[in-house]
Design an enzyme around this catalytic site. Structure first.
Site, PDB file in Angstrom:
ATOM      1  N   SER A 217       0.827  -1.197   0.000  1.00  0.00           N
ATOM      2  CA  SER A 217       0.000   0.000   0.000  1.00  0.00           C
ATOM      3  C   SER A 217       0.869   1.259   0.000  1.00  0.00           C
ATOM      4  O   SER A 217       1.712   1.429  -0.881  1.00  0.00           O
ATOM      5  CB  SER A 217      -0.955  -0.040   1.196  1.00  0.00           C
ATOM      6  OG  SER A 217      -1.953   0.949   1.095  1.00  0.00           O
ATOM      7  N   ASP A 379      -9.672  -3.139  -6.159  1.00  0.00           N
ATOM      8  CA  ASP A 379      -9.299  -4.011  -5.035  1.00  0.00           C
ATOM      9  C   ASP A 379      -9.921  -3.535  -3.726  1.00  0.00           C
ATOM     10  O   ASP A 379      -9.404  -3.814  -2.651  1.00  0.00           O
ATOM     11  CB  ASP A 379      -7.770  -4.109  -4.905  1.00  0.00           C
ATOM     12  CG  ASP A 379      -7.112  -2.839  -4.382  1.00  0.00           C
ATOM     13  OD1 ASP A 379      -7.814  -1.800  -4.252  1.00  0.00           O
ATOM     14  OD2 ASP A 379      -5.904  -2.859  -4.074  1.00  0.00           O
ATOM     15  N   HIS A 415      -7.489  -4.963  -1.090  1.00  0.00           N
ATOM     16  CA  HIS A 415      -6.270  -4.178  -0.908  1.00  0.00           C
ATOM     17  C   HIS A 415      -5.495  -4.607   0.343  1.00  0.00           C
ATOM     18  O   HIS A 415      -4.263  -4.675   0.325  1.00  0.00           O
ATOM     19  CB  HIS A 415      -6.655  -2.703  -0.793  1.00  0.00           C
ATOM     20  CG  HIS A 415      -5.509  -1.762  -0.780  1.00  0.00           C
ATOM     21  ND1 HIS A 415      -4.806  -1.425  -1.909  1.00  0.00           N
ATOM     22  CD2 HIS A 415      -4.923  -1.073   0.246  1.00  0.00           C
ATOM     23  CE1 HIS A 415      -3.850  -0.564  -1.602  1.00  0.00           C
ATOM     24  NE2 HIS A 415      -3.891  -0.334  -0.303  1.00  0.00           N
TER      25      HIS A 415
END
Length: 442
Positions: A217, A379, A415
């Site tokens: 991320s 996602d 995610h």
């Protein structure tokens, strides 16, 4: 221990995902760091540095005489040295420290420096830099314990990696953003210098072998920005491979706008609604990164109200409607959205096939209420249009220089779960181990 036992049971399945050289590599009796005590361990050739997601790094604070608390209890630690500020959010609630947390974590924009700084009298530091244990769950009862690369770290330990020996961590101050043209960041200038020193240390400690950088991320964004801040000759010498798991792309995504409008979903305090953390979030430089780019989102309405629609060309007006400081708007926009490939071997993994917000509707223009959402693919956080545009440009640049780039799509993975659910974790691990064995020529 139960988690490690489960991962050990999964190791034979993980081996099946790997090419034959890696299967032999993992089956060597001479396990790294254990004197050959355990078959099925990896003989570690390249050190790894982990860069976690945005909520995961810890933050310590120290209150000086210059600090004037808004509430008496907020001065409890004044003059008493360093204490954990962003660490255990349940503890914050148990001690009624939430308003103090928000006050002491908030940043101030300095128009003279064109940079963000702490509140007067508040000093901060990121503890345990260099350790893969330097980032933790903030809610001991919640699922963030899995989110913060902890399962990935355990999987790496099972195959032979050891903290501060072959496995390292590069936590950062979650409130700040990497440097961009015209927008300095003293915090990130210092952070990048520390990361560079850590790369040197990890390499030297492991026979001068180049390092593998693994980011999730916002940690993936930190990796790319760091690598692109270094001379090409340096990165080719010291960076073996980059593995990015759902990195936040410079092409942007809608979640950034939702977090600014209605409060952050990326940092959480139990029982506290997103709206309650919004004032603090809006002071962070990191909240103003990765706006949906013109190139990907064009003139399509991203935020819809009865009297005004906002596209990727209307951010100044949108931020003004939210009440963001004019000084900040003037300095932060237009946002630099240029894609720069790292020009070292790179593997990019992302989930797809999950409903992801691509438009928000605040019909009466009230940003204090939950909007209606229009969904597309992605996602859960990163929109697929942005993801594919980023991948296309990264691939184009890397291929022009004949540098390895691999994109791995994982269907029906979100995610956050990409780094801890069983199926995607095995895939991420397989890619890290493959990167370890590659013989790239740059």
């Amino acid at each position: 221990m139960a988690m490690k036992a489960q991962l050990l049971r999964l190791l034979p399945l993980l081996l099946l995902l790997l090419p034959s050289p890696l299967r032999n590599y993992l089956s060597n009796d001479e396990g790294a760091g254990d004197g050959g005590a355990g078959k099925g361990r990896l003989q570690v050739y390249h050190p790894i540095i982990l860069f976690p997601g945005i909520s995961c790094p810890n933050l310590d604070a120290r209150l000086t005489d210059a600090y004037t608390p808004s509430l008496p209890r907020c001065g409890t630690f004044k003059g008493k040295g360093w204490f954990p500020l962003w660490n255990n959010t349940q503890d914050v609630l148990d001690h009624d420290y939430l308003p103090c947390l928000q006050e002491q974590m908030s940043l101030v924009y300095d128009p003279v420096l064109n940079d963000f700084r702490n509140q007067p009298g508040v000093e901060t530091r990121v503890p345990d830099f260099g350790s893969s244990y330097g980032f933790t769950s903030k809610d001991e009862l919640g699922s963030l314990n899995m989110f913060c690369m902890l399962k990935l770290r355990e999987a790496l330990e099972i195959v032979g990696y050891h903290d501060r020996d072959t496995l390292f961590g590069a936590p950062y101050d979650l409130r700040h953003a990497p440097l961009s043209p015209g927008q300095p960041s003293q915090v990130y200038t210092d952070y990048f210098a520390s990361v560079k020193d850590l790369v040197h240390h990890a390499s030297e400690k492991n026979g001068n072998k180049p390092v593998i950088l693994v980011g999730h991320s916002f940690g993936g964004k930190a990796i790319l920005d760091f690598v692109n801040s270094t001379p090409l000759s340096w990165r080719k010498k010291f960076i073996k491979h980059i593995v990015l798991a759902a990195p936040t792309p410079p092409t942007g995504f809608l979640e950034v706008l939702r977090n600014l409008a209605s409060g952050p979903s990326v940092i959480r305090v139990p029982t506290v609604p997103w709206l309650g953390l919004r004032p603090m979030w809006r002071t962070f430089a990191s909240s103003l990164t990765s706006f949906p780019s013109h190139r990907v989102f064009g003139h399509q309405p991203l935020v819809v109200t009865q009297h005004r629609n906002y596209s990727s060309y209307d951010y100044a007006d949108f931020l003004t409607a939210l009440g963001i400081s004019t000084d900040i708007i003037k300095q932060m926009l237009p946002v630099n959205l240029k894609v720069d490939a790292p020009m070292v071997p790179t593997t990019y993994l992302s989930g797809i096939g999950i409903q992801t917000v691509e438009q928000m509707v605040y019909w009466d223009g009230n940003f204090d209420v939950e909007p209606e959402y229009v969904y597309g693919d992605g996602d859960l956080v990163i929109n697929i249009a942005s993801l594919l545009a980023f991948v296309k440009e990264m691939s184009r640049q890397q291929q022009l220089s004949n540098i390895h780039f691999k994109f791995v799509k994982i269907v029906n993975v979100t995610h956050s779960t990409i780094v801890f659910q069983e199926r995607p974790l095995k895939i991420v691990m397989a890619e890290i181990l493959e990167a370890n064995s590659r013989r790239d020529i740059m």
